[in-house]
Write a protein that holds these residues in place. Structure first.
Motif, PDB file in Angstrom:
ATOM      1  N   PRO A  36       0.824  -1.206   0.000  1.00 17.00           N
ATOM      2  CA  PRO A  36       0.000   0.000   0.000  1.00 17.00           C
ATOM      3  C   PRO A  36       0.863   1.264   0.000  1.00 17.00           C
ATOM      4  O   PRO A  36       1.964   1.275   0.540  1.00 17.00           O
ATOM      5  CB  PRO A  36      -0.791  -0.108   1.293  1.00 17.00           C
ATOM      6  N   THR A  37       0.356   2.310  -0.628  1.00 14.64           N
ATOM      7  CA  THR A  37       1.086   3.583  -0.688  1.00 14.64           C
ATOM      8  C   THR A  37       0.216   4.687  -0.087  1.00 14.64           C
ATOM      9  O   THR A  37      -0.954   4.455   0.216  1.00 14.64           O
ATOM     10  CB  THR A  37       1.365   3.954  -2.156  1.00 14.64           C
ATOM     11  N   GLU A  38       0.787   5.868   0.025  1.00 10.76           N
ATOM     12  CA  GLU A  38       0.009   6.991   0.568  1.00 10.76           C
ATOM     13  C   GLU A  38      -1.185   7.294  -0.325  1.00 10.76           C
ATOM     14  O   GLU A  38      -2.254   7.668   0.157  1.00 10.76           O
ATOM     15  CB  GLU A  38       0.899   8.233   0.712  1.00 10.76           C
ATOM     16  N   ALA A  39      -0.996   7.132  -1.627  1.00 13.50           N
ATOM     17  CA  ALA A  39      -2.099   7.401  -2.553  1.00 13.50           C
ATOM     18  C   ALA A  39      -3.113   6.264  -2.547  1.00 13.50           C
ATOM     19  O   ALA A  39      -4.301   6.477  -2.775  1.00 13.50           O
ATOM     20  CB  ALA A  39      -1.555   7.610  -3.955  1.00 13.50           C
ATOM     21  N   LYS A  40      -2.638   5.046  -2.316  1.00 14.38           N
ATOM     22  CA  LYS A  40      -3.531   3.882  -2.298  1.00 14.38           C
ATOM     23  C   LYS A  40      -3.287   3.053  -1.039  1.00 14.38           C
ATOM     24  O   LYS A  40      -2.706   1.971  -1.087  1.00 14.38           O
ATOM     25  CB  LYS A  40      -3.276   3.018  -3.540  1.00 14.38           C
ATOM     26  N   PRO A  41      -3.751   3.569   0.097  1.00 17.47           N
ATOM     27  CA  PRO A  41      -3.493   2.859   1.351  1.00 17.47           C
ATOM     28  C   PRO A  41      -4.337   1.583   1.481  1.00 17.47           C
ATOM     29  O   PRO A  41      -5.327   1.427   0.765  1.00 17.47           O
ATOM     30  CB  PRO A  41      -3.873   3.880   2.426  1.00 17.47           C
ATOM     31  N   LEU A  42      -3.912   0.720   2.360  1.00 16.17           N
ATOM     32  CA  LEU A  42      -4.661  -0.504   2.681  1.00 16.17           C
ATOM     33  C   LEU A  42      -5.510  -0.208   3.908  1.00 16.17           C
ATOM     34  O   LEU A  42      -4.981   0.147   4.963  1.00 16.17           O
ATOM     35  CB  LEU A  42      -3.687  -1.652   2.973  1.00 16.17           C
ATOM     36  N   ILE A  43      -6.823  -0.350   3.765  1.00 19.22           N
ATOM     37  CA  ILE A  43      -7.692  -0.039   4.898  1.00 19.22           C
ATOM     38  C   ILE A  43      -7.864  -1.276   5.770  1.00 19.22           C
ATOM     39  O   ILE A  43      -8.261  -2.336   5.299  1.00 19.22           O
ATOM     40  CB  ILE A  43      -9.050   0.487   4.418  1.00 19.22           C
ATOM     41  N   LEU A  44      -7.510  -1.113   7.033  1.00 14.80           N
ATOM     42  CA  LEU A  44      -7.745  -2.159   8.017  1.00 14.80           C
ATOM     43  C   LEU A  44      -8.739  -1.595   9.018  1.00 14.80           C
ATOM     44  O   LEU A  44      -8.419  -0.684   9.782  1.00 14.80           O
ATOM     45  CB  LEU A  44      -6.444  -2.545   8.740  1.00 14.80           C
ATOM     46  N   SER A  45      -9.951  -2.137   9.012  1.00 17.15           N
ATOM     47  CA  SER A  45     -10.964  -1.640   9.935  1.00 17.15           C
ATOM     48  C   SER A  45     -10.886  -2.445  11.228  1.00 17.15           C
ATOM     49  O   SER A  45     -10.235  -3.485  11.272  1.00 17.15           O
ATOM     50  CB  SER A  45     -12.335  -1.718   9.276  1.00 17.15           C
ATOM     51  N   PRO A  46     -11.546  -1.977  12.294  1.00 18.79           N
ATOM     52  CA  PRO A  46     -11.436  -2.645  13.588  1.00 18.79           C
ATOM     53  C   PRO A  46     -11.646  -4.161  13.481  1.00 18.79           C
ATOM     54  O   PRO A  46     -12.684  -4.608  12.997  1.00 18.79           O
ATOM     55  CB  PRO A  46     -12.534  -1.981  14.414  1.00 18.79           C
ATOM     56  N   GLY A  47     -10.655  -4.916  13.905  1.00 15.33           N
ATOM     57  CA  GLY A  47     -10.718  -6.371  13.885  1.00 15.33           C
ATOM     58  C   GLY A  47      -9.903  -7.001  12.775  1.00 15.33           C
ATOM     59  O   GLY A  47      -9.604  -8.188  12.816  1.00 15.33           O
ATOM     60  N   GLN A  48      -9.514  -6.206  11.773  1.00 14.52           N
ATOM     61  CA  GLN A  48      -8.841  -6.800  10.608  1.00 14.52           C
ATOM     62  C   GLN A  48      -7.322  -6.915  10.792  1.00 14.52           C
ATOM     63  O   GLN A  48      -6.723  -6.214  11.593  1.00 14.52           O
ATOM     64  CB  GLN A  48      -9.133  -5.968   9.368  1.00 14.52           C
TER      65      GLN A  48
END
Ligand code: C2O
Ligand code: CU
Ligand code: CU
Length: 466
Positions: free
Chosen positions: A256-268
């Motif tokens: 992941p990059t600043e332009a295309k981050p990897l979203i980790l939501s609570p629990g992931q």
């Protein structure tokens, strides 16, 4: 790097989880012994997240973050969890497919544990990968005060990394004197959740670690915060995302990059394979995006002379033995997640409630864990395939989590989804996501939003497999 302290186990001696050095403390059974046994005691803790001690934290030792617990795939695991607090608790093993009785959900799978009570959790993990543990009773209080820990199931076939670095991501709600302020607010519970004031990694404002230069590193990012969606970015490094929510990706993703981050939501969780810089003293920086700004979570520094490893040296991770849903025969069910304010709060018995109700599933707010005969949201037949259409009718985010089974995220009405195995899927504003699952684990399984304030104000329930 990590303390690989070995514990002699099996004698029934209580092992306090306190004997380790770094932020990423670890509890690891002896390599030769296939089975793992740990004794964990919930207790008050104090710790220097910043420069002064933060008091009234909750951990499994008086002065350390909750340890990383390691176990082996297909080998028995035993945890004797003792409640050293004066309030109630129960321990849940997030993402692990286990027998229902071991799931740690109060009233649904066990009674809440009172002071000095011990519960003997026993299971054998079939799935390798990165998981986590947290209380499921007095959850808001105990998680906010720090009790969220990383759980690692080692692959039966060792993929042979040179270093393994678990990073537990979470916020704390501290005032400028580093002491806790009000843990949750009504406004937060009614909207996007109450964010912390201090972002941490392994209970540090910035977690520093080192790894062999030119070595292959496995980073395990765990989003254990009750509210925040992490937007992970890594400045130009050599690596791949190899697993999500415990399970190997069939085709690894680019970093992941600043332009295309990897979203980790609570629990992931995400597992990332990295090649360290060959030169000694160079850093890899892991950040989360706050708007356009990157906030550093952790720095990994290269150490020693180069091991000259390449990403291609890695053997791909073996898929876990999951049941693949039969989409042609799957039965479709819809769940609507919405806003249903009510001035009466749910009744969670001994496990802590909020004053109000704000949320609902299928327009019915969860009346509370302790309410009898609430009934399941859905009864599934063991062995059958299901497609669950998860519809968010609200402007707020909801990471929806299913216990006991692993699903495939199929599609969204808002974004392109690459199907992955998961136990927690993020629904954005007015987003609908379809997931598919085989009902392969009998029992009553909690199904709720992992923004804990949402869970505790109505966005919860359970499904039954029989
Ligand atoms: Cu991670 Cu029901 O919880
Ligand atoms: Cu869970
Ligand atoms: Cu929610």
């Amino acid at each position: 790097m990590m303390d690989r302290r070995k514990f002699m186990v099996g004698s029934g001696t209580a092992i306090a989880a306190s004997a380790v050095g770094l932020g990423a403390a670890s509890l690891q059974s002896s390599k030769s012994a296939a089975s793992t046994r740990v004794a964990l005691k919930l207790q008050k803790a104090r710790y220097k997240i910043n420069t002064v001690f933060t008091e009234n934290m909750v951990s499994l030792s008086p002065d350390r973050p909750p340890p990383v617990i390691w176990m082996d795939q297909y080998a028995p695991f035993a945890a004797d969890v003792t409640n050293g607090l004066s309030e109630y608790t129960a321990m849940h093993w997030h993402g692990i497919r286990l027998p229902n009785k071991m799931d740690g959900v109060p009233y649904l799978t066990q009674l809440p544990l009172g002071q000095n009570d011990t519960y003997h959790y026993r299971f054998t993990p079939d799935d390798a990968g990165t998981y986590w543990y947290h209380p499921h009773c007095m959850t808001m209080e105990q998680m906010a005060r720090g009790l969220t820990g990383v759980l690692i199931v080692r692959e039966k076939d060792d993929p042979k990394f040179d270093a393994d670095i678990p990073i537990n991501l979470r916020d704390f709600r501290l005032k400028s004197d580093d002491q806790f302020t009000q843990l949750f607010t009504m406004k937060g519970a009614a909207r996007g959740g109450t964010k912390g004031t201090v972002i941490t990694a392994n209970w540090r404002k910035e977690y520093q670690e080192s790894a062999p230069a030119g070595g292959l590193v496995r980073l395990r990012l765990v989003a254990s915060d009750p509210t925040r969606n992490y937007k992970i970015a890594m400045a130009k490094s050599d690596g791949k995302v190899i697993a999500l929510d415990g399970h190997p990706l069939s085709k690894p993703w680019s970093l992941p990059t600043e332009a295309k981050p990897l979203i980790l939501s609570p629990g992931q969780r995400a597992d990332i394979a990295l090649v360290m810089p060959r030169e000694e003293g160079k850093e890899i920086v892991i950040s989360t995006m706050l708007g356009q700004r990157a906030r550093t979570l952790s720095r990994i520094r290269s150490k020693g002379s180069s091991l000259n490893r390449k990403l291609n040296d890695l053997r791909p991770l073996k898929p876990n033995p999951l049941s693949v849903p039969d989409l042609k025969k799957a039965e479709l069910h819809e769940f609507v997640f919405g806003w249903s304010p009510d001035e009466n709060g749910p009744n969670n018995g001994l496990c802590g409630s909020m004053e109000f109700t704000f949320w609902s599933i299928n327009r019915k707010p969860w009346p509370g864990d302790a309410v009898k005969d609430t009934g399941p949201l859905l009864t599934m037949k063991q062995g059958r395939s299901y497609v669950l259409r998860l519809r968010n009718e609200s402007p707020n985010h909801h990471p929806i989590h299913l216990h006991g089974m692993t699903f495939i995220t199929l599609r969204s009405n808002k974004r392109k989804i690459t199907p992955t195995w998961s136990d927690t899927v993020l629904l954005g504003r007015n987003e609908t996501v379809e997931i598919a699952v085989v009902a392969d684990n009998p029992g009553d399984w909690a199904f709720h939003c992992h923004v804990i304030e949402h869970q505790k104000t109505g966005l919860a329930g359970f499904v039954r497999v029989e």
